[in-house]
Structure formats: structure tokens, C-alpha cells
Motif scaffolding. Structure first.
Motif, PDB file in Angstrom:
ATOM      1  N   PRO A  65      13.706   8.576 -11.953  1.00 38.32           N
ATOM      2  CA  PRO A  65      12.652   8.756 -10.959  1.00 38.32           C
ATOM      3  C   PRO A  65      11.382   9.125 -11.181  1.00 38.32           C
ATOM      4  O   PRO A  65      11.112   9.771 -11.942  1.00 38.32           O
ATOM      5  N   ILE A  66      10.198   8.587 -10.340  1.00 38.07           N
ATOM      6  CA  ILE A  66       9.098   8.665 -10.313  1.00 38.07           C
ATOM      7  C   ILE A  66       8.654   9.375  -9.122  1.00 38.07           C
ATOM      8  O   ILE A  66       8.952   8.703  -8.148  1.00 38.07           O
ATOM      9  N   ASN A  67       8.035  10.488  -9.139  1.00 34.61           N
ATOM     10  CA  ASN A  67       7.536  11.031  -7.869  1.00 34.61           C
ATOM     11  C   ASN A  67       6.101  10.154  -7.335  1.00 34.61           C
ATOM     12  O   ASN A  67       5.292  10.608  -8.295  1.00 34.61           O
ATOM     13  N   SER A  68       6.317   9.578  -6.342  1.00 30.48           N
ATOM     14  CA  SER A  68       5.191   8.944  -5.915  1.00 30.48           C
ATOM     15  C   SER A  68       4.020   9.622  -5.483  1.00 30.48           C
ATOM     16  O   SER A  68       2.519   9.175  -5.357  1.00 30.48           O
ATOM     17  N   ASN A  69       4.139  10.960  -5.232  1.00 33.05           N
ATOM     18  CA  ASN A  69       3.168  11.815  -4.587  1.00 33.05           C
ATOM     19  C   ASN A  69       2.481  12.464  -5.954  1.00 33.05           C
ATOM     20  O   ASN A  69       1.256  12.963  -5.787  1.00 33.05           O
ATOM     21  N   LEU A  70       2.956  12.356  -7.303  1.00 30.95           N
ATOM     22  CA  LEU A  70       2.304  12.769  -8.300  1.00 30.95           C
ATOM     23  C   LEU A  70       1.775  11.738  -8.996  1.00 30.95           C
ATOM     24  O   LEU A  70       0.568  11.707  -9.862  1.00 30.95           O
ATOM     25  N   MET A  71       2.539  10.810  -9.324  1.00 25.10           N
ATOM     26  CA  MET A  71       2.062   9.598 -10.330  1.00 25.10           C
ATOM     27  C   MET A  71       1.000   8.616  -9.768  1.00 25.10           C
ATOM     28  O   MET A  71       0.989   8.385  -8.773  1.00 25.10           O
ATOM     29  N   PHE A  72       0.006   8.572 -10.614  1.00 25.92           N
ATOM     30  CA  PHE A  72      -1.288   7.878 -10.444  1.00 25.92           C
ATOM     31  C   PHE A  72      -0.902   6.380 -10.153  1.00 25.92           C
ATOM     32  O   PHE A  72      -0.180   5.836 -11.074  1.00 25.92           O
TER      33      PHE A  72
END
Length: 308
Positions: A65-72
């Protein structure tokens, strides 16, 4: 750079000796992902988490899972990482302590590490254990490199401590630590650095209890985690979601009945960690460590110990 080369770099710990190596890899990986993905799958239960699916060159594997609120995003990566590098040189400047800079710090650490983890997810089936070990080792190194960049004497290794019986040193005990922060010969802080608390939480609390009991000291022990989420084990991409790996009952029990840790920090913090009693008093986002807590902890207890 193609995916095969990116995976080869991520699989080699020797390619990440300096902070600039992490920065360069993140730029290359995000540039590739801007056009090199098969799909972006949205988590059903928490939509701000995405799963990136590779094309045939990555065996159509799906990432963690990739947190789209954190990942550039690829478009913002170059400038954001440049700002992050500049920020590390001014952390103790009171004017640098802004909400924007705190968010930049967390997002940068998260992005640098998740680029490596996501690249390793493109490895063929059967190599997940190898990928997990590499990913964890590189996160430990990333945190140490960041601390060194801001001027902290930081390493990892084995600490040997003398154990006294009836006032005499009877034997030595050795402890392995991910993070050993020193001032001169004095060890000021011990730290555990893990990508997740899963299967590791118990040992961190027990290590502090045993070390301080054996040495009759109160040396601070901290824990740094990247996140505590994993992909639900499903074969249907339409049903992809996340599972939480954090055990709040265990954390509260150890904190209340054994001993509290002196700081627990996450890049990707869970909502209940900011609202539940006990959790909200002991768990913070990673920016709190570098902007404030680290400097306070350095003024606390210490122990003279051999580090190898």
C-alpha cells in the motif's frame, strides 16, 4: 531507467551508502512510474491508499500500500527533495519549525523508503523474504544517514554492558541496536528502526526493561516505524484493501505494566494513534523527533558502554 535496472539497484544495499543515493533512486523510480505502470488500484476500505501494478516487465506484480497523501508525485519530487535536503541543514532554527516543513520531513522519509519497497515488490515470486530483509536494512540506514546529516553521532552495532553481582563485574551482556546515539564516549539514546511494528513490538519494550534494569540506568529507548499497514491477501484487484498490523492492546499493556518507551515515531501514523488514550501520549509523527524530542532526550541519562 527501466524497471529491471531499478530493481537491481534496490536489491543491492551497496548502492545506498549516502543520503544522495536514496534521493537519486527516488527521482529515477518516480520518473519511471509516471508512465511505466499498468494501473493504480485504489484501496476499497481506505481510498487514500493505492497499489501500483507493474506491467509485464514487473510480472504484473502489485506493490505494497502506498499512502497517496504522503508519497510525492513525480512532478513534485525534484523540488520537494531539494527542499528536504535544505531543511536538514536548518532543523534547529526555530523559524524552520513550520507545519509545511514538518509535513515535508515526513513525506520525504516516506517517499524515499517506499520507492525502494515498491521497486522490490517487482521481484519475482519467491523472493519476498529477501526483499523484506533488504527493505528493512535500508530503512535503518536511511534514518541513520538523516541523523548524521543533522550532526548527530549515530551508528548501529552491539553494545556490551557489564553485569555486577555483589558489587563485582561478573560477566558481560551484549545487545544489538539499530540506532546508537552517542556524545563522546557516553551512549545517550538507543533506538529500534523498523518498517513496521509487526512481530517486533514486544522485543522493543523488553529490551528497554532489561537493559535499564541490568545497568541501573535510565537511558532513553525510542522506536521509529515507517508504517503499520499491509495489503489484504486477496487475488481480486477489485477487492484490494489494507490491513492494520499495529496491536494497540499490546502497546498499551507494555506501556502501562512494563515501561513506556521514550518516544515512538511513525511517518505514516494511524488515526487511532492520535486519538486513543495512552497511544496519543506516546506515539507521534517522525517530525517530532527531529524538531524537538531528540534534543531533549540528549540531555537525559547516559551509560558508558563498549560499542562494536
Amino acid at each position: 531507467m527501466n524497471l529491471k535496472k531499478l530493481v537491481a539497484i534496490a536489491s543491492s544495499k551497496g548502492k545506498f551508502e549516502k543520503l544522495e543515493d536514496y534521493l537519486g533512486f527516488a527521482r529515477e523510480f518516480l520518473t519511471f512510474c509516471a508512465s511505466g505502470l499498468q494501473a493504480v488500484i485504489v484501496s476499497r476500505n481506505e481510498p487514500h491508499y493505492n497499489f501500483w501494478q507493474f506491467k509485464q516487465d514487473g510480472s504484473f506484480n502489485v506493490t505494497r500500500p502506498i499512502n497517496s497523501n504522503l508519497m510525492f508525485a513525480p512532478a513534485e519530487c525534484e523540488q520537494a527533495l531539494a527542499n528536504f535536503t535544505a531543511l536538514l541543514g536548518s532543523l534547529q532554527d526555530k523559524q524552520a519549525n513550520t507545519p509545511a516543513n514538518r509535513a515535508l520531513l515526513n513525506r520525504s522519509i516516506y517517499t524515499l523508503q517506499q520507492c525502494i519497497g515498491a521497486a522490490l515488490d517487482a521481484l519475482p515470486a519467491g523472493k519476498s523474504n529477501t526483499a523484506r530483509k533488504i527493505n528493512g536494512d535500508l530503512f535503518e540506514r536511511l534514518i541513520r544517514l538523516v541523523l548524521v546529516r543533522i550532526g548527530v553521532n549515530c551508528t548501529s552495532g552491539v553494545v556490551s554492558i557489564p553485569v555486577e553481582v555483589d558489587g563485582q563485574v561478573a560477566f558481560q551482556m551484549s545487545y544489538q541496536h539499530d540506532l546508537i546515539i552517542k556524545q563522546g564516549e557516553a551512549v545517550k539514546i538507543f533506538g529500534s528502526v523498523k518498517t513496521s511494528s509487526k512481530d517486533r513490538l514486544d522485543k522493543i519494550f523488553v529490551d528497554k526493561f532489561l537493559f535499564n534494569r541490568l545497568t541501573a540506568t535510565d537511558v532513553p529507548h525510542i522506536a521509529i516505524f515507517l508504517n503499520d499497514v499491509q495489503r489484504k491477501n486477496t487475488r481480486n484487484p477489485r477487492e484490494y484493501g489494507i490491513n492494520v498490523t499495529f496491536l494497540p492492546g499490546h502497546f498499551k499493556g507494555y506501556t502501562v505494566k512494563l515501561n513506556p518507551l521514550d518516544g515512538v515515531y511513525y511517518c505514516d501514523i494511524r488515526p487511532n494513534m492520535a486519538t486513543e488514550l495512552i497511544l496519543r501520549d506516546h506515539i507521534r509523527t517522525f517530525d517530532h523527533l527531529l524538531f524537538a524530542d531528540l534534543w531533549a532526550l540528549l540531555n537525559r541519562g547516559a551509560v558508558i558502554a563498549k560499542v562494536s
